[in-house]
Write a protein that holds these residues in place. Structure first.
Motif, PDB file in Angstrom:
ATOM      1  N   MET A   1       0.238  -1.073  -0.367  1.00 20.74           N
ATOM      2  CA  MET A   1      -0.714  -0.053  -0.614  1.00 20.74           C
ATOM      3  C   MET A   1       0.906   1.273   0.218  1.00 20.74           C
ATOM      4  O   MET A   1       2.000   1.745   0.541  1.00 20.74           O
ATOM      5  N   THR A   2       0.877   2.158  -0.929  1.00 17.55           N
ATOM      6  CA  THR A   2       1.487   3.537  -0.712  1.00 17.55           C
ATOM      7  C   THR A   2       1.037   4.013   0.456  1.00 17.55           C
ATOM      8  O   THR A   2      -0.895   4.054   0.882  1.00 17.55           O
ATOM      9  N   ALA A   3       1.550   5.001   0.568  1.00 23.70           N
ATOM     10  CA  ALA A   3       1.124   6.097   1.628  1.00 23.70           C
ATOM     11  C   ALA A   3       0.439   6.798   2.103  1.00 23.70           C
ATOM     12  O   ALA A   3       0.623   7.411   0.411  1.00 23.70           O
ATOM     13  N   LEU A   4       0.002   7.698   2.203  1.00 27.99           N
ATOM     14  CA  LEU A   4      -0.815   8.381   1.542  1.00 27.99           C
ATOM     15  C   LEU A   4      -0.449   9.986   2.119  1.00 27.99           C
ATOM     16  O   LEU A   4      -1.553  10.957   2.617  1.00 27.99           O
ATOM     17  N   ARG A   5       0.611  10.500   3.055  1.00 33.17           N
ATOM     18  CA  ARG A   5       1.023  11.243   3.491  1.00 33.17           C
ATOM     19  C   ARG A   5       0.987  12.222   2.368  1.00 33.17           C
ATOM     20  O   ARG A   5       1.448  12.695   1.487  1.00 33.17           O
ATOM     21  N   SER A   6       1.021  13.285   2.694  1.00 31.29           N
ATOM     22  CA  SER A   6       0.242  14.845   2.489  1.00 31.29           C
ATOM     23  C   SER A   6       1.849  16.269   2.338  1.00 31.29           C
ATOM     24  O   SER A   6       2.486  15.248   3.566  1.00 31.29           O
ATOM     25  N   GLU A   7       2.199  16.998   1.423  1.00 27.85           N
ATOM     26  CA  GLU A   7       2.987  17.717   2.017  1.00 27.85           C
ATOM     27  C   GLU A   7       2.978  18.166   3.479  1.00 27.85           C
ATOM     28  O   GLU A   7       1.558  18.378   3.925  1.00 27.85           O
ATOM     29  N   PRO A   8       3.809  18.581   4.134  1.00 23.49           N
ATOM     30  CA  PRO A   8       3.630  19.762   5.107  1.00 23.49           C
ATOM     31  C   PRO A   8       2.756  20.537   5.343  1.00 23.49           C
ATOM     32  O   PRO A   8       2.977  21.156   4.431  1.00 23.49           O
ATOM     33  N   THR A   9       2.033  20.604   6.635  1.00 21.26           N
ATOM     34  CA  THR A   9       1.063  21.700   6.011  1.00 21.26           C
ATOM     35  C   THR A   9       2.185  23.437   5.949  1.00 21.26           C
ATOM     36  O   THR A   9       3.384  23.816   7.231  1.00 21.26           O
ATOM     37  N   ALA A  10       2.228  24.513   4.713  1.00 22.37           N
ATOM     38  CA  ALA A  10       2.506  25.693   5.115  1.00 22.37           C
ATOM     39  C   ALA A  10       2.774  26.827   5.849  1.00 22.37           C
ATOM     40  O   ALA A  10       1.293  27.131   6.632  1.00 22.37           O
ATOM     41  N   PRO A  11       3.057  26.798   6.437  1.00 28.48           N
ATOM     42  CA  PRO A  11       2.901  27.952   7.790  1.00 28.48           C
ATOM     43  C   PRO A  11       2.446  28.884   6.791  1.00 28.48           C
ATOM     44  O   PRO A  11       1.455  29.659   6.137  1.00 28.48           O
ATOM     45  N   GLY A  12       1.234  29.332   8.408  1.00 27.29           N
ATOM     46  CA  GLY A  12      -0.074  30.328   8.500  1.00 27.29           C
ATOM     47  C   GLY A  12      -1.328  29.720   6.891  1.00 27.29           C
ATOM     48  O   GLY A  12      -2.130  30.129   7.621  1.00 27.29           O
ATOM     49  N   THR A  13      -0.747  28.341   7.047  1.00 27.69           N
ATOM     50  CA  THR A  13      -2.447  27.099   7.149  1.00 27.69           C
ATOM     51  C   THR A  13      -3.527  26.987   8.045  1.00 27.69           C
ATOM     52  O   THR A  13      -2.905  26.370   9.686  1.00 27.69           O
ATOM     53  N   HIS A  14      -4.949  26.836   7.583  1.00 28.41           N
ATOM     54  CA  HIS A  14      -5.205  26.852   8.843  1.00 28.41           C
ATOM     55  C   HIS A  14      -5.425  25.029   8.863  1.00 28.41           C
ATOM     56  O   HIS A  14      -5.643  24.851   7.600  1.00 28.41           O
ATOM     57  N   VAL A  15      -5.235  24.166  10.262  1.00 26.81           N
ATOM     58  CA  VAL A  15      -5.622  23.391  10.524  1.00 26.81           C
ATOM     59  C   VAL A  15      -6.813  23.224  11.242  1.00 26.81           C
ATOM     60  O   VAL A  15      -7.245  23.574  12.138  1.00 26.81           O
ATOM     61  N   VAL A  16      -7.622  22.462  10.479  1.00 21.73           N
ATOM     62  CA  VAL A  16      -8.557  21.992  11.029  1.00 21.73           C
ATOM     63  C   VAL A  16      -9.025  20.711  11.655  1.00 21.73           C
ATOM     64  O   VAL A  16      -7.753  19.733  11.658  1.00 21.73           O
ATOM     65  N   ARG A  17      -9.307  20.694  12.858  1.00 19.72           N
ATOM     66  CA  ARG A  17      -9.430  20.137  14.192  1.00 19.72           C
ATOM     67  C   ARG A  17     -10.262  18.998  13.784  1.00 19.72           C
ATOM     68  O   ARG A  17     -11.756  20.062  13.801  1.00 19.72           O
ATOM     69  N   VAL A  18     -10.168  18.377  13.755  1.00 21.80           N
ATOM     70  CA  VAL A  18     -11.749  16.249  14.152  1.00 21.80           C
ATOM     71  C   VAL A  18     -11.969  15.932  15.509  1.00 21.80           C
ATOM     72  O   VAL A  18     -10.844  14.948  15.384  1.00 21.80           O
ATOM     73  N   LEU A  19     -12.763  15.799  15.123  1.00 16.82           N
ATOM     74  CA  LEU A  19     -13.465  15.048  15.968  1.00 16.82           C
ATOM     75  C   LEU A  19     -13.973  13.364  15.446  1.00 16.82           C
ATOM     76  O   LEU A  19     -14.989  13.855  14.314  1.00 16.82           O
ATOM     77  N   VAL A  20     -13.620  12.104  16.020  1.00 15.23           N
ATOM     78  CA  VAL A  20     -14.258  11.470  14.716  1.00 15.23           C
ATOM     79  C   VAL A  20     -15.318  10.309  15.991  1.00 15.23           C
ATOM     80  O   VAL A  20     -14.370   9.854  17.355  1.00 15.23           O
ATOM     81  N   VAL A  21     -16.505   9.929  15.237  1.00 12.64           N
ATOM     82  CA  VAL A  21     -17.501   9.145  16.244  1.00 12.64           C
ATOM     83  C   VAL A  21     -18.029   8.274  15.047  1.00 12.64           C
ATOM     84  O   VAL A  21     -18.876   8.276  13.961  1.00 12.64           O
ATOM     85  N   ASP A  22     -17.929   6.944  15.480  1.00 12.23           N
ATOM     86  CA  ASP A  22     -18.484   5.658  15.186  1.00 12.23           C
ATOM     87  C   ASP A  22     -18.322   4.809  16.378  1.00 12.23           C
ATOM     88  O   ASP A  22     -17.537   4.866  17.302  1.00 12.23           O
ATOM     89  N   ASP A  23     -19.764   4.401  16.421  1.00 11.12           N
ATOM     90  CA  ASP A  23     -19.691   2.924  17.438  1.00 11.12           C
ATOM     91  C   ASP A  23     -18.929   1.852  16.879  1.00 11.12           C
ATOM     92  O   ASP A  23     -18.018   0.379  18.399  1.00 11.12           O
ATOM     93  N   VAL A  24     -17.661   1.883  15.816  1.00 11.92           N
ATOM     94  CA  VAL A  24     -16.991   1.130  15.500  1.00 11.92           C
ATOM     95  C   VAL A  24     -15.764   1.213  15.544  1.00 11.92           C
ATOM     96  O   VAL A  24     -15.030   1.748  15.267  1.00 11.92           O
ATOM     97  N   HIS A  25     -14.737   0.754  16.663  1.00  6.27           N
ATOM     98  CA  HIS A  25     -13.443   0.944  17.117  1.00  6.27           C
ATOM     99  C   HIS A  25     -12.290   0.680  15.998  1.00  6.27           C
ATOM    100  O   HIS A  25     -11.529   1.850  15.740  1.00  6.27           O
ATOM    101  N   ILE A  26     -12.601  -0.075  15.442  1.00  8.21           N
ATOM    102  CA  ILE A  26     -11.301   0.095  14.351  1.00  8.21           C
ATOM    103  C   ILE A  26     -11.493   0.799  12.971  1.00  8.21           C
ATOM    104  O   ILE A  26     -11.065   1.193  12.649  1.00  8.21           O
ATOM    105  N   LEU A  27     -12.618   1.431  12.779  1.00  9.46           N
ATOM    106  CA  LEU A  27     -12.965   2.106  12.025  1.00  9.46           C
ATOM    107  C   LEU A  27     -12.983   3.732  12.762  1.00  9.46           C
ATOM    108  O   LEU A  27     -12.048   4.685  11.900  1.00  9.46           O
TER     109      LEU A  27
END
Length: 142
Positions: free
Chosen positions: A1-27
């Motif tokens: 499987m190929t890595a999905l890593r994106s480029e590093p965040t540029a200075p001043g780029t807004h970082v989106v803060r995420v909450l993940v909700v799912d009852d399935v642990h592996i997801l």
């Protein structure tokens, strides 16, 4: 499987803060891993129920909640409604394994900004989270 890593965040780029909700642990683990590869997305919490989602959202104040619909206790639609009532600036992206017109309508009426299915490719999930997390950009239609 190929890595999905994106480029590093540029200075001043807004970082989106995420909450993940799912009852399935592996997801939850898989989504957390996916977000950890992205420099502009930060996982601020995870929840396994609608009740827990509301509690964690109040505490972490995420930009985006990635929300499952079908969970024990209060479902994702009701959790979306409660979160947006308390945190109107937060956006919700519904991620469901059982898409239906009724479910989509209910999620959007509760205030969800986007609705995608769990068999979507990772880039679709990432694009949805980024899109609603950053909001409209100057020169872009609302």
């Amino acid at each position: 499987m190929t890595a999905l890593r994106s480029e590093p965040t540029a200075p001043g780029t807004h970082v989106v803060r995420v909450l993940v909700v799912d009852d399935v642990h592996i997801l939850r683990i898989g989504l957390a891993s996916l977000f950890s590869l992205e420099g502009d997305l930060e996982l601020v919490g995870a929840a396994e129920s609608g009740e827990q989602a509301v509690e964690v959202a109040r505490r972490t104040r995420p930009d985006v909640v990635l929300m499952d619909i079908r969970m024990p206790g209060i479902d994702g639609v009701e959790a979306t409604r409660r979160i947006l009532q308390d945190l109107p600036a937060t956006q919700v992206v519904v991620l469901t394994g059982e898409p239906s017109v009724r479910g989509r309508r209910a999620a959007l009426e509760a205030g969800a900004a986007a609705y995608i299915v769990k068999d979507a490719v990772p880039s679709t999930v990432l694009d949805a989270v980024r899109g609603v997390g950053r909001g409209p950009r100057p020169g872009m239609p609302h």
